[in-house]
Design an enzyme around this catalytic site. Structure first.
Site, short mmCIF file in Angstrom:
data_model
loop_
_atom_site.label_atom_id
_atom_site.label_comp_id
_atom_site.label_asym_id
_atom_site.label_seq_id
_atom_site.Cartn_x
_atom_site.Cartn_y
_atom_site.Cartn_z
CG HIS A 1 49.72 45.82 -98.44
ND1 HIS A 1 48.67 46.68 -98.21
CD2 HIS A 1 49.18 44.58 -98.52
CE1 HIS A 1 47.54 45.98 -98.15
NE2 HIS A 1 47.83 44.70 -98.33
CG ASP B 1 48.96 50.07 -98.43
OD1 ASP B 1 49.70 49.65 -99.33
OD2 ASP B 1 48.22 49.33 -97.74
CB SER C 1 45.18 43.73 -100.09
OG SER C 1 45.39 43.79 -98.73
#
Length: 297
Positions: A100, A153, A249
């Site tokens: 992502h 992911d 992230s």
């Protein structure tokens, strides 16, 4: 990403101008077999689904220079430096991050950027740093990545030139393919340059980290509910509000198992806040090892 009880936020963040790389919540929902759980939630819980994201390593501490030689900061090329994610050094050519972080229309990192290795303070050019560009052609998302359910992911980044390993820049060790441990009960450590409080939009110039126990699959599913936390995920307990957050992230979750071992890639937290006490969730490295090994050199 989604939740049985609360909505979640992925942890990419725009850094310099504090612009969020947000999920289109109208497209984020549980897979069909779990839709009925959303319908049963009370209105006050339904509201969390529309919350905007927050970012950071919360309630952690500043890392010592060279403490995390595998840590990488990914900064967007255009607009210059506005998007921030984490990553880890796999080889002289490849980095491991979250899908992502480098996917989606309007995501500045999807067009390439700069990877900073060996940084204690990413805002200045330190002698320990190596800054290497990457381009769109070097981005390799997992073929099963689903932006709606936010499954699979993980992604790889092929750098435009090779990394030189030094005392401050080293590859992370991954589990063996035969390693079937869930790592429940191990002390997990997550690091990154993300936000440090839920109340602030500012990301951290210096590398920070925090530690908490890793949960078993059963504990993770109990906390998040079926349909969100699956075998491809690993969770870190959020005692004391210690958690990864936006800007973190793609960064590494590690344990000490005869040396530092990366077991997760930062993926998402609860929309109620990174310090809400809900476990942070990571892509489980052992689940994706065959794909990672087949696509790196």
């Amino acid at each position: 990403m989604r939740s049985f009880v609360l909505a979640v936020v992925c942890l990419a963040v725009a850094a310099a101008r504090a612009e969020q790389i947000d999920i289109d919540w109208s497209k984020v929902r549980p897979v069909e077999e779990f839709d009925h759980y959303w319908a049963r939630l009370p209105p006050e819980m339904q509201a969390y689904r529309n919350e905007t994201s927050t970012d950071r390593i919360t309630n952690g501490q500043e890392a010592l220079p060279g403490q995390f030689p595998y840590q990488v900061a990914l900064l967007s090329d255009f607009p210059e430096g506005t998007a921030l994610c984490g990553a880890s050094v796999l080889t002289r050519n490849f980095l491991l991050t979250a899908a992502h972080c480098i996917s989606g229309t309007g995501n500045a990192l999807s067009s390439g950027g700069i990877a900073i290795m060996g940084a204690q303070n990413r805002m200045i050019v330190e002698l320990s740093q190596q800054r290497i560009r990457f381009s769109t052609s070097g981005i390799r998302r997992h073929p099963g990545y689903d932006a709606t359910s936010l499954r699979n992911d993980v992604a790889l980044v092929l750098l435009n030139s090779r990394i030189t390993f030094t005392s401050r820049v080293q590859p992370i060790r991954l589990p063996a393919r035969t390693d079937t441990r869930q790592f429940g009960g191990f002390t997990g450590t997550v690091s990154g340059f993300g936000r440090t409080t839920d109340s602030s939009q500012a990301t951290s110039a210096t590398l920070r980290f925090t530690s908490n126990p890793v949960l078993t699959n059963a504990e993770c599913i109990t906390s998040w509910g079926f349909g969100l936390a699956q075998s491809q995920n690993v969770c870190l307990k959020a005692s004391g509000g210690r958690s990864a957050c936006n800007g973190d992230s793609g960064g590494p979750l590690t344990v000490d198992s005869n040396g530092v071992l990366q077991i997760g890639v930062v993926s998402f937290v609860s929309a109620a806040g990174c310090a809400s006490g809900r476990p942070s969730v990571y892509a489980r490295v052992t689940y994706f090892l065959p794909w990672i090994n087949a696509n790196t050199w």
